[in-house]
Design a protein around this motif. Structure first.
Motif, PDB file in Angstrom:
ATOM      1  N   TYR A 121     -47.973   8.345  -6.917  1.00 29.81           N
ATOM      2  CA  TYR A 121     -48.926   7.770  -5.960  1.00 29.81           C
ATOM      3  C   TYR A 121     -49.388   6.350  -6.284  1.00 29.81           C
ATOM      4  O   TYR A 121     -49.478   5.520  -5.376  1.00 29.81           O
ATOM      5  N   PRO A 122     -49.658   5.998  -7.558  1.00 24.36           N
ATOM      6  CA  PRO A 122     -50.026   4.598  -7.836  1.00 24.36           C
ATOM      7  C   PRO A 122     -48.907   3.608  -7.477  1.00 24.36           C
ATOM      8  O   PRO A 122     -49.185   2.469  -7.094  1.00 24.36           O
ATOM      9  N   ILE A 123     -47.667   4.041  -7.573  1.00 22.73           N
ATOM     10  CA  ILE A 123     -46.544   3.173  -7.206  1.00 22.73           C
ATOM     11  C   ILE A 123     -46.518   2.962  -5.692  1.00 22.73           C
ATOM     12  O   ILE A 123     -46.273   1.851  -5.215  1.00 22.73           O
ATOM     13  N   VAL A 124     -46.801   4.018  -4.940  1.00 20.90           N
ATOM     14  CA  VAL A 124     -46.889   3.895  -3.475  1.00 20.90           C
ATOM     15  C   VAL A 124     -47.983   2.899  -3.110  1.00 20.90           C
ATOM     16  O   VAL A 124     -47.784   2.026  -2.259  1.00 20.90           O
ATOM     17  N   ASP A 125     -49.143   3.006  -3.762  1.00 25.61           N
ATOM     18  CA  ASP A 125     -50.247   2.086  -3.486  1.00 25.61           C
ATOM     19  C   ASP A 125     -49.840   0.641  -3.767  1.00 25.61           C
ATOM     20  O   ASP A 125     -50.149  -0.264  -2.981  1.00 25.61           O
ATOM     21  N   ALA A 126     -49.132   0.417  -4.873  1.00 25.74           N
ATOM     22  CA  ALA A 126     -48.691  -0.944  -5.224  1.00 25.74           C
ATOM     23  C   ALA A 126     -47.672  -1.460  -4.216  1.00 25.74           C
ATOM     24  O   ALA A 126     -47.703  -2.636  -3.840  1.00 25.74           O
ATOM     25  N   LEU A 127     -46.782  -0.597  -3.750  1.00 24.14           N
ATOM     26  CA  LEU A 127     -45.791  -0.996  -2.749  1.00 24.14           C
ATOM     27  C   LEU A 127     -46.482  -1.400  -1.453  1.00 24.14           C
ATOM     28  O   LEU A 127     -46.168  -2.443  -0.871  1.00 24.14           O
ATOM     29  N   LYS A 128     -47.438  -0.602  -1.019  1.00 21.53           N
ATOM     30  CA  LYS A 128     -48.174  -0.924   0.217  1.00 21.53           C
ATOM     31  C   LYS A 128     -48.913  -2.245   0.074  1.00 21.53           C
ATOM     32  O   LYS A 128     -48.926  -3.055   0.993  1.00 21.53           O
ATOM     33  N   HIS A 129     -49.513  -2.455  -1.097  1.00 23.96           N
ATOM     34  CA  HIS A 129     -50.224  -3.709  -1.336  1.00 23.96           C
ATOM     35  C   HIS A 129     -49.260  -4.893  -1.267  1.00 23.96           C
ATOM     36  O   HIS A 129     -49.592  -5.937  -0.685  1.00 23.96           O
ATOM     37  N   LEU A 130     -48.086  -4.742  -1.836  1.00 23.41           N
ATOM     38  CA  LEU A 130     -47.080  -5.808  -1.823  1.00 23.41           C
ATOM     39  C   LEU A 130     -46.620  -6.121  -0.402  1.00 23.41           C
ATOM     40  O   LEU A 130     -46.519  -7.281  -0.010  1.00 23.41           O
TER      41      LEU A 130
END
Length: 133
Positions: A121-130
């Motif tokens: 989930y933290p990786i998904v959040d970082a992808l969305k932010h990017l």
């Protein structure tokens, strides 16, 4: 007794604006959950070397490792996983599932519609932010 901490890399593989999610075998740890594919970093490997090797072994594809997205440390009870996610680019190959029961290409906004492994989930959040910054 201290739990083993395992360093794992995951590839957020982008192809034509969609991202690859793979589903773990039912009888595996975190069985049936979806994840960004990857695997353990072996002694002497860089994160990029490990990720490119794992994706070749698990999916029979050639990739190049790009930008670091995020990491997370998650206690699964019997072990602690330190997961590092990287934006990854598909180079060549046809997908063959050696280590997963299913795979889907999904848009960034669709990813959270899948039951993901908690550490992803933290990786998904970082992808969305990017993507949506």
């Amino acid at each position: 007794m201290a739990k083993p901490e395992i360093l794992v890399v995951a590839g957020v593989i982008e192809k034509q604006g969609r991202y690859l999610l793979t589903q773990r075998f039912e009888n595996a740890s975190q069985g049936g959950l979806w994840e960004f594919p990857g695997g353990k970093v072996e002694a002497g490997e860089t994160d990029a070397q490990a990720l490119e090797r794992e994706l070749q072994e698990e999916l029979a594809i050639e990739t190049t490792t790009g930008q670091f997205l995020a990491d997370s440390v998650f206690d699964y009870g019997d072990k602690v996983i330190h997961l590092k996610g990287y934006l990854t680019h598909w180079v060549s190959g046809e997908l063959v599932l050696h280590s997963h029961q299913d795979a889907k290409w999904v848009g960034c906004d669709e990813i959270t519609g899948y039951a993901l492994c908690p550490a992803d989930y933290p990786i998904v959040d970082a992808l969305k932010h990017l993507i949506y910054q």
